[in-house]
Design a protein around this motif. Structure first.
Motif, mmCIF file in Angstrom:
data_model
loop_
_atom_site.group_PDB
_atom_site.id
_atom_site.type_symbol
_atom_site.label_atom_id
_atom_site.label_comp_id
_atom_site.label_asym_id
_atom_site.label_seq_id
_atom_site.Cartn_x
_atom_site.Cartn_y
_atom_site.Cartn_z
ATOM 1 N N GLY A 80 -5.457 4.912 3.208
ATOM 2 C CA GLY A 80 -4.097 5.341 2.891
ATOM 3 C C GLY A 80 -3.949 6.824 2.636
ATOM 4 O O GLY A 80 -2.889 7.277 2.190
ATOM 5 N N ASN A 81 -5.003 7.605 2.905
ATOM 6 C CA ASN A 81 -4.925 9.049 2.664
ATOM 7 C C ASN A 81 -4.766 9.780 3.996
ATOM 8 O O ASN A 81 -5.738 10.193 4.624
ATOM 9 C CB ASN A 81 -6.180 9.536 1.939
ATOM 10 N N MET A 82 -3.510 9.944 4.418
ATOM 11 C CA MET A 82 -3.250 10.567 5.707
ATOM 12 C C MET A 82 -3.408 12.085 5.667
ATOM 13 O O MET A 82 -3.596 12.718 6.710
ATOM 14 C CB MET A 82 -1.853 10.195 6.200
ATOM 15 N N ASP A 83 -3.353 12.672 4.480
ATOM 16 C CA ASP A 83 -3.564 14.122 4.382
ATOM 17 C C ASP A 83 -4.977 14.484 4.830
ATOM 18 O O ASP A 83 -5.180 15.410 5.629
ATOM 19 C CB ASP A 83 -3.333 14.600 2.945
ATOM 20 N N LEU A 84 -5.967 13.743 4.319
ATOM 21 C CA LEU A 84 -7.348 14.015 4.703
ATOM 22 C C LEU A 84 -7.623 13.582 6.142
ATOM 23 O O LEU A 84 -8.379 14.238 6.860
ATOM 24 C CB LEU A 84 -8.312 13.317 3.743
ATOM 25 N N ALA A 85 -6.998 12.484 6.557
ATOM 26 C CA ALA A 85 -7.168 12.029 7.940
ATOM 27 C C ALA A 85 -6.675 13.099 8.907
ATOM 28 O O ALA A 85 -7.349 13.422 9.896
ATOM 29 C CB ALA A 85 -6.409 10.724 8.160
ATOM 30 N N TYR A 86 -5.512 13.668 8.602
ATOM 31 C CA TYR A 86 -4.958 14.695 9.488
ATOM 32 C C TYR A 86 -5.777 15.982 9.424
ATOM 33 O O TYR A 86 -5.915 16.685 10.432
ATOM 34 C CB TYR A 86 -3.503 14.993 9.126
ATOM 35 N N ASN A 128 -2.448 5.707 15.089
ATOM 36 C CA ASN A 128 -2.551 4.397 14.444
ATOM 37 C C ASN A 128 -2.531 4.538 12.927
ATOM 38 O O ASN A 128 -1.917 3.727 12.224
ATOM 39 C CB ASN A 128 -3.838 3.701 14.884
ATOM 40 N N GLY A 129 -3.181 5.582 12.422
ATOM 41 C CA GLY A 129 -3.220 5.805 10.976
ATOM 42 C C GLY A 129 -1.835 5.978 10.378
ATOM 43 O O GLY A 129 -1.489 5.340 9.377
ATOM 44 N N TYR A 130 -1.034 6.829 11.007
ATOM 45 C CA TYR A 130 0.328 7.023 10.497
ATOM 46 C C TYR A 130 1.157 5.751 10.669
ATOM 47 O O TYR A 130 1.995 5.423 9.823
ATOM 48 C CB TYR A 130 0.998 8.199 11.204
ATOM 49 N N GLY A 131 0.907 5.026 11.754
ATOM 50 C CA GLY A 131 1.646 3.791 11.984
ATOM 51 C C GLY A 131 1.386 2.742 10.921
ATOM 52 O O GLY A 131 2.320 2.142 10.385
ATOM 53 N N ILE A 132 0.107 2.515 10.586
ATOM 54 C CA ILE A 132 -0.226 1.472 9.609
ATOM 55 C C ILE A 132 0.151 1.876 8.190
ATOM 56 O O ILE A 132 0.213 1.030 7.299
ATOM 57 C CB ILE A 132 -1.726 1.095 9.659
ATOM 58 N N ASN A 133 0.415 3.170 7.987
ATOM 59 C CA ASN A 133 0.827 3.634 6.666
ATOM 60 C C ASN A 133 2.334 3.851 6.567
ATOM 61 O O ASN A 133 2.823 4.523 5.651
ATOM 62 C CB ASN A 133 0.074 4.921 6.307
ATOM 63 N N GLY A 134 3.073 3.279 7.521
ATOM 64 C CA GLY A 134 4.529 3.286 7.437
ATOM 65 C C GLY A 134 5.197 4.598 7.788
ATOM 66 O O GLY A 134 6.358 4.814 7.429
ATOM 67 N N GLU A 135 4.487 5.479 8.491
ATOM 68 C CA GLU A 135 5.067 6.769 8.871
ATOM 69 C C GLU A 135 5.265 6.807 10.383
ATOM 70 O O GLU A 135 4.640 7.588 11.105
ATOM 71 C CB GLU A 135 4.175 7.912 8.394
ATOM 72 N N LEU A 163 3.476 12.699 16.976
ATOM 73 C CA LEU A 163 2.115 12.959 17.449
ATOM 74 C C LEU A 163 1.900 12.407 18.857
ATOM 75 O O LEU A 163 1.203 13.016 19.674
ATOM 76 C CB LEU A 163 1.102 12.345 16.481
ATOM 77 N N TYR A 164 2.505 11.262 19.131
ATOM 78 C CA TYR A 164 2.409 10.696 20.483
ATOM 79 C C TYR A 164 3.001 11.664 21.508
ATOM 80 O O TYR A 164 2.400 11.928 22.560
ATOM 81 C CB TYR A 164 3.128 9.350 20.540
ATOM 82 N N HIS A 165 4.176 12.209 21.200
ATOM 83 C CA HIS A 165 4.816 13.150 22.126
ATOM 84 C C HIS A 165 4.001 14.440 22.247
ATOM 85 O O HIS A 165 3.896 15.020 23.337
ATOM 86 C CB HIS A 165 6.237 13.457 21.664
ATOM 87 N N GLU A 166 3.419 14.875 21.134
ATOM 88 C CA GLU A 166 2.557 16.067 21.171
ATOM 89 C C GLU A 166 1.342 15.809 22.057
ATOM 90 O O GLU A 166 0.913 16.681 22.827
ATOM 91 C CB GLU A 166 2.111 16.419 19.751
ATOM 92 N N MET A 167 0.797 14.621 21.956
ATOM 93 C CA MET A 167 -0.353 14.231 22.776
ATOM 94 C C MET A 167 -0.009 14.302 24.259
ATOM 95 O O MET A 167 -0.767 14.840 25.071
ATOM 96 C CB MET A 167 -0.783 12.810 22.394
#
Length: 236
Positions: free
Chosen positions: A37-43, A63-70, A77-81
């Motif tokens: 649940g720590n998307m700051d460190l993941a990013y 997937n990380g942002y998706g499963i954490n409700g963001e 990020l998908y569009h950036e990709m």
């Protein structure tokens, strides 16, 4: 909390051992921090990868942002990709469709699904179809979801997603039809009975709800228990 602390310790160990620049280690850390649940460190790990990013890396962060409700961030990020000319694969689309579903981004989800099929020529799996059914059902587009699903030869999970949508929006007639479909596929499972019972209760048909649950007991159908995962970490 224990799992997050362990993740941080493993991250530190990888830095000390000189493994932190290994692509596989970084991708794993993105997924691990996301699941904590720590998307700051993941990013942060994702950003530090620089040119080492691959489709797997993008999939992990989306997937990380998706499963954490963001979902909005996952979509950005998908569009950036895609702007960066990184190829999307089946897992990419599964992650972003799931994110759109949970965030209620119905138009974006449908456009992305069409792009997957028409432009990238990726054959949808049952999981992809399930995401679309869930997307439509959550948004209250139950007729569209039912019509789409009726054209497919697909397993019970997508039908369960539609049944959950019926429960959410109180559509009794469709819920009864869908519950019958699920029962035909998996007569020993109880999920559809519980969901249909909840639909009845939500519209005040408490007697029907009670009758269903009593029927479960008589037929010895066992309600699937909820499961929680607890991590025990011994610092000693």
């Amino acid at each position: 909390m224990a799992a997050f602390e362990l993740c941080q310790q493993l991250h530190c160990c990888s830095l000390k051992a000189g493994f932190s620049s290994y692509r596989s280690v970084q991708n794993t850390l993105i997924s691990a921090y996301s699941k904590c649940g720590n998307m700051d460190l993941a990013y942060l790990v994702f950003k530090d990868m620089g040119y080492l990013k691959t489709t797997v890396s993008w999939n992990a962060i989306i997937n990380g942002y998706g499963i954490n409700g963001e979902g909005e961030t996952a979509l950005a990020l998908y569009h950036e990709m895609r702007k960066g000319m990184e190829d999307a694969d089946s897992a990419t689309y599964l992650s972003i469709l799931n994110a759109c579903s949970h965030a209620g981004l119905i138009n974006d989800g449908l456009m992305i699904f069409n792009k997957m099929v028409e432009d990238d020529k990726i054959r949808p799996s049952q999981e992809h179809y399930g995401c679309i059914i869930d997307l439509l059902a959550r948004a209250g587009c139950l007729t569209d979801a039912s019509g789409f699903l009726s054209q497919l030869k697909i397993g019970p999970n997508a039908w369960r997603a539609l049944l959950s949508g019926c429960a959410l929006h109180g559509n009794v007639e469709l819920a009864e039809f869908v519950a019958k479909k699920v029962f035909e596929m998996e007569p020993r499972e109880s999920d559809h009975i519980v969901l249909l019972s909840n639909v009845y209760a939500s519209v005040g048909r408490f007697k029907d709800a009670e009758t269903l649950r009593l029927g479960m007991q008589k037929k010895a159908v066992i309600k699937n228990a909820g499961v929680s995962l607890l991590c025990k970490y011994d610092s000693g």
